[in-house]
Structures are given as structure tokens and as C-alpha cells.
Design a protein around this motif. Structure first.
Motif, short mmCIF file in Angstrom:
data_model
loop_
_atom_site.label_atom_id
_atom_site.label_comp_id
_atom_site.label_asym_id
_atom_site.label_seq_id
_atom_site.Cartn_x
_atom_site.Cartn_y
_atom_site.Cartn_z
N ARG A 147 0.83 -1.19 0.00
CA ARG A 147 0.00 0.00 0.00
C ARG A 147 0.87 1.25 0.00
NH1 ARG A 147 -2.97 -3.20 -1.33
NH2 ARG A 147 -4.98 -3.87 -0.48
N PRO A 148 0.31 2.40 -0.36
CA PRO A 148 1.05 3.66 -0.23
C PRO A 148 1.44 3.89 1.23
CG PRO A 148 -0.91 3.96 -1.59
CD PRO A 148 -1.03 2.60 -0.97
N ARG A 149 2.43 4.77 1.44
CA ARG A 149 2.87 5.05 2.80
C ARG A 149 1.73 5.62 3.63
NH1 ARG A 149 5.78 9.32 2.13
NH2 ARG A 149 4.25 10.66 3.14
N ILE A 150 1.61 5.15 4.84
CA ILE A 150 0.57 5.63 5.75
C ILE A 150 1.23 6.43 6.87
CG2 ILE A 150 -1.29 4.98 7.32
CD1 ILE A 150 -1.57 2.38 5.71
N PRO A 164 23.91 11.15 15.48
CA PRO A 164 22.77 12.04 15.76
C PRO A 164 21.48 11.49 15.18
CG PRO A 164 24.13 12.91 13.99
CD PRO A 164 24.88 11.75 14.55
N PRO A 165 20.34 11.98 15.65
CA PRO A 165 19.03 11.49 15.17
C PRO A 165 18.83 11.71 13.67
CG PRO A 165 18.78 12.73 17.21
CD PRO A 165 20.19 12.95 16.74
N ILE A 166 18.18 10.73 13.05
CA ILE A 166 17.81 10.83 11.64
C ILE A 166 16.30 10.61 11.53
CG2 ILE A 166 20.03 10.08 10.76
CD1 ILE A 166 18.81 7.28 10.38
N LYS A 167 15.73 10.97 10.38
CA LYS A 167 14.30 10.76 10.19
C LYS A 167 14.03 9.95 8.94
CE LYS A 167 13.43 15.27 8.02
NZ LYS A 167 12.63 16.51 8.12
N TYR A 168 12.84 9.45 8.83
CA TYR A 168 12.43 8.62 7.70
C TYR A 168 12.39 9.45 6.42
CZ TYR A 168 9.77 5.10 5.10
OH TYR A 168 9.37 4.17 4.17
N ILE A 169 12.98 8.90 5.37
CA ILE A 169 13.00 9.59 4.08
C ILE A 169 11.63 9.46 3.41
CG2 ILE A 169 13.99 9.60 1.76
CD1 ILE A 169 16.56 8.47 2.96
N LYS A 170 11.07 10.59 2.98
CA LYS A 170 9.77 10.57 2.31
C LYS A 170 9.93 11.07 0.87
CE LYS A 170 7.03 11.29 6.52
NZ LYS A 170 6.00 12.10 7.19
N ILE A 171 9.59 10.20 -0.06
CA ILE A 171 9.64 10.56 -1.48
C ILE A 171 8.29 11.12 -1.89
CG2 ILE A 171 10.00 9.69 -3.83
CD1 ILE A 171 11.73 7.50 -2.69
N PRO A 172 8.26 12.20 -2.69
CA PRO A 172 6.97 12.76 -3.13
C PRO A 172 6.07 11.69 -3.76
CG PRO A 172 8.76 14.21 -3.73
CD PRO A 172 9.40 12.98 -3.17
N LEU A 173 4.79 11.75 -3.41
CA LEU A 173 3.74 10.87 -3.93
C LEU A 173 3.75 9.46 -3.34
CD1 LEU A 173 3.76 11.82 -7.73
CD2 LEU A 173 2.37 12.79 -5.91
N SER A 174 4.66 9.19 -2.37
CA SER A 174 4.68 7.86 -1.76
C SER A 174 3.45 7.60 -0.91
CB SER A 174 5.94 7.67 -0.92
OG SER A 174 6.02 8.65 0.11
N GLY A 175 2.75 8.70 -0.57
CA GLY A 175 1.50 8.53 0.17
C GLY A 175 0.33 8.15 -0.73
N TYR A 176 0.60 8.11 -2.04
CA TYR A 176 -0.45 7.77 -3.00
C TYR A 176 -0.11 6.54 -3.84
CZ TYR A 176 -1.76 12.57 -1.91
OH TYR A 176 -2.08 13.73 -1.25
N ALA A 235 6.18 4.05 -2.55
CA ALA A 235 6.36 3.71 -1.13
C ALA A 235 7.32 2.53 -0.99
CB ALA A 235 5.02 3.37 -0.50
N LYS A 236 7.26 1.59 -1.94
CA LYS A 236 8.16 0.43 -1.93
C LYS A 236 9.60 0.89 -2.15
CE LYS A 236 8.35 -4.22 -2.19
NZ LYS A 236 7.72 -5.16 -1.21
N ILE A 237 9.79 1.80 -3.10
CA ILE A 237 11.12 2.35 -3.36
C ILE A 237 11.64 3.09 -2.14
CG2 ILE A 237 12.40 4.03 -4.76
CD1 ILE A 237 10.45 3.36 -7.06
N ARG A 260 12.77 0.67 0.42
CA ARG A 260 14.02 0.03 -0.01
C ARG A 260 15.21 0.95 0.22
NH1 ARG A 260 15.82 -4.65 0.03
NH2 ARG A 260 13.72 -5.28 -0.61
N LEU A 261 15.04 2.24 -0.01
CA LEU A 261 16.11 3.20 0.23
C LEU A 261 16.50 3.23 1.71
CD1 LEU A 261 15.08 6.25 -2.00
CD2 LEU A 261 17.08 4.78 -2.30
N MET A 262 15.49 3.23 2.59
CA MET A 262 15.77 3.22 4.03
C MET A 262 16.47 1.93 4.43
SD MET A 262 14.92 6.09 5.36
CE MET A 262 15.22 5.57 7.04
N LYS A 263 16.07 0.82 3.81
CA LYS A 263 16.70 -0.47 4.09
C LYS A 263 18.16 -0.46 3.67
CE LYS A 263 16.69 -4.92 5.11
NZ LYS A 263 16.50 -5.41 6.50
N LEU A 264 18.45 0.08 2.50
CA LEU A 264 19.82 0.14 2.00
C LEU A 264 20.69 1.03 2.89
CD1 LEU A 264 19.18 0.46 -1.84
CD2 LEU A 264 20.17 -1.50 -0.64
#
Length: 295
Positions: free
Chosen positions: A31-34, A204-216, A221-223, A226-230
Motif C-alpha cells: 500500500r502507499p505510505r501511511i 545524531p538522530p535521523i528521520k524517515y525519508i519521504k519521497i513525493p507521492l509515496s502517500g499515493y 512507497a516500496k522504493i 528500499r532506500l531506508m533499508k539500504l
């Protein structure tokens, strides 16, 4: 004219491929990112903190029942960031608890945390519960160092460990995704540990990478995942060793404070118990196995 047709053909073919991939992913369950999936009417009990990621926010809170048979949960945070303890002593040598939600007592009323019951059984000590929901060992270590600066006599430091702390300690991509998904609880930035020249390196603290349109789009969202996993892949390979270095650092810091140190193995698998018990014995770290009772 043929060049324009060829470009259009390539463009629409590309769109069809993307559409097909999106369809396949949706059928397979992706599903798209929630974002912000947490219960919208729950109070926010955390605030952002630059070095640790998030900490408790002082106040008295109430949570609606977590099940049809449940009851309202009272959740009180004292000015020092600890979970309240109605039977807490005002003096005496301090016993400090650190860890995640099991230590904190998430979804448990103020009067039913295990730290409160521990206080009742140990009347000569002052028990302080600094467990914070979502913390792993790395954040617990940083909080331990911060809190201990403001206390005089620390008799014992207790760290509540669960297997999932290994993932949290290295800010694994899967963990970052979950924190973002439930970010209404205030989980946004995550500090993490890594290994450098055989030593624990603090990051130091990092945050989740959000790619435009991953919420749709499930594909985007899969990509994104995968980027966060890499990005966290190397750390994840070392997560057990990093977790051991963190626990060793917690133990060494306790020794500097002339304090005893123990690890509570909470909800840990037999494999994990076997793996860490050897490490604890080699490092002469006291540990207590606290398995969940069978259903």
C-alpha cells in the motif's frame, strides 16, 4: 513526425509499466505510505528532543480503553521525566529503570506498572522509572547518562531489554517506517549506534525519508522503504554486536557512578537468551530472565 510518435510510444509504454507494477503490488498487499495511524484521540505524551529523539512530556494523561473489556488508563509523567509511582519513597538510594514500553508500562495504569510493585517490595530504596515507549538500548543509554547527572546516590541501574531493541539500536529502515506510521505519538527523529574501529559510535538522530507521492503510490512507497533499508543495511548486519557494545557502555557508566547494573531480559526468545547469557557471563554483567507467563 516519427520521432514524436516514438517518444510518445516510449512515454505511454513507460506509464503502462508503472501502472502494471502498481497493480501487482496492490494485489500482493503493498500500500502507499501511511502516516499518523495512531489513535487520533490519544494524548501526546512525548516531545521532541534534539539528541535523544523524544522524551516524556510532563503531565497527567488519560487513555481510552484499549479493548472492549478495558478501562481508562491513567498515565502520569513527573517533572524529571519519570513515570509516576504512588508509593515512591522521598529519600534513600535510587534504583533507576530504563528501557522501552514494557519498562515504561505502556497501556498500563499508573497503579499497575511493575516498577510500582517493585517499589512496594523494596521500601529502603527510591524507585524511578525512566522507561520510554519506543526506546531501544541506545536511547536508554543516552537517557541514563543525562538523568544520572542530576542524582546523587544511585544504588542500582536496571535496563529492560527485549529482542526488538537490536533493530531500534541501529535505526533499521523497518523501524523507521513503523515510527513514521504511528508518528502521532511523537516519534520522528531516531539516534542510533554503529561500530567504528571496534568501538561504539554515537550518531545524531535521523528521520524517515519521504519521497513525493509515496502517500499515493504503493510503488513509490516500496522504493522509499528500499532506500531506508539500504541506508541501514550495514548497521543491521552488526546490530547484535552494536547492542552488546551499548549494554557494555551502560554497565561501564554505572560502574563510574559506583552503581550496580542489571539487565532484565523481557519477552526475549530462547535463542536470544542463549546468545546474550554467554555475553553477560563473559562481561560479568548481572541479568535476570523475565519470560512472559504462558497463556
Amino acid at each position: 513526425m516519427n520521432i514524436v510518435k516514438n517518444i510518445l510510444l516510449i512515454f505511454f509504454s513507460f506509464l503502462m509499466i508503472l501502472f502494471f507494477l502498481e497493480l501487482v503490488l496492490r494485489i500482493s498487499g503493498d500500500r502507499p505510505r501511511i502516516d499518523n495511524l495512531g489513535r487520533s484521540d490519544d494524548p501526546i505524551i512525548y516531545r521532541n528532543e534534539n539528541k535523544i529523539g523524544w522524551v516524556h512530556k510532563t503531565g497527567k494523561y488519560q487513555f481510552k480503553p484499549w479493548s472492549n473489556e478495558g478501562k481508562i488508563t491513567n498515565f502520569t509523567i513527573e517533572k524529571d521525566g519519570s513515570r509516576t509511582n504512588s508509593v515512591q519513597k522521598n529519600s534513600g538510594a535510587n534504583v533507576l529503570f530504563f528501557g522501552g514500553s514494557l519498562t515504561q508500562g505502556w497501556a498500563v495504569d499508573d497503579e499497575e506498572t511493575f516498577a510500582k510493585y517493585f517499589q512496594e517490595l523494596n521500601k529502603d530504596f527510591r524507585v524511578l522509572n525512566y522507561g520510554v515507549g519506543g526506546y531501544g538500548g541506545y536511547q536508554s543509554l543516552k537517557l541514563q547518562k543525562k538523568i544520572s547527572k542530576n542524582l546523587d546516590t544511585i544504588h542500582h541501574i536496571v535496563y529492560g531489554f527485549i529482542d526488538h531493541h537490536e533493530v531500534r539500536n541501529v535505526a533499521a529502515g523497518s523501524w523507521m517506517y513503523l515510527l513514521n506510521k504511528y508518528s502521532t505519538r511523537g516519534h520522528v527523529l531516531v539516534p542510533y549506534g554503529s561500530i567504528e574501529n571496534g568501538q561504539l559510535k554515537e550518531n545524531p538522530p535521523i528521520k524517515y525519508i519521504k519521497i513525493p507521492l509515496s502517500g499515493y503510490s504503493a510503488l513509490i512507497a516500496k522504493i522509499e522503504k528500499r532506500l531506508m533499508k539500504l541506508k541501514s543495511n550495514k548497521r543491521e548486519k552488526d546490530q547484535i554486536e552494536i547492542s552488546k557494545l551499548i549494554i557494555t557502555e551502560m554497565s561501564n557508566h554505572a560502574k563510574q557512578l559506583n552503581s550496580k547494573f542489571s539487565v532484565l531480559m523481557l519477552d526475549s526468545s530462547e535463542e536470544s537468551l542463549s546468545k546474550y547469557s554467554i555475553f553477560f557471563k563473559e562481561e560479568k554483567i548481572n541479568f535476570i530472565h523475565c519470560p512472559f507467563p504462558p497463556n
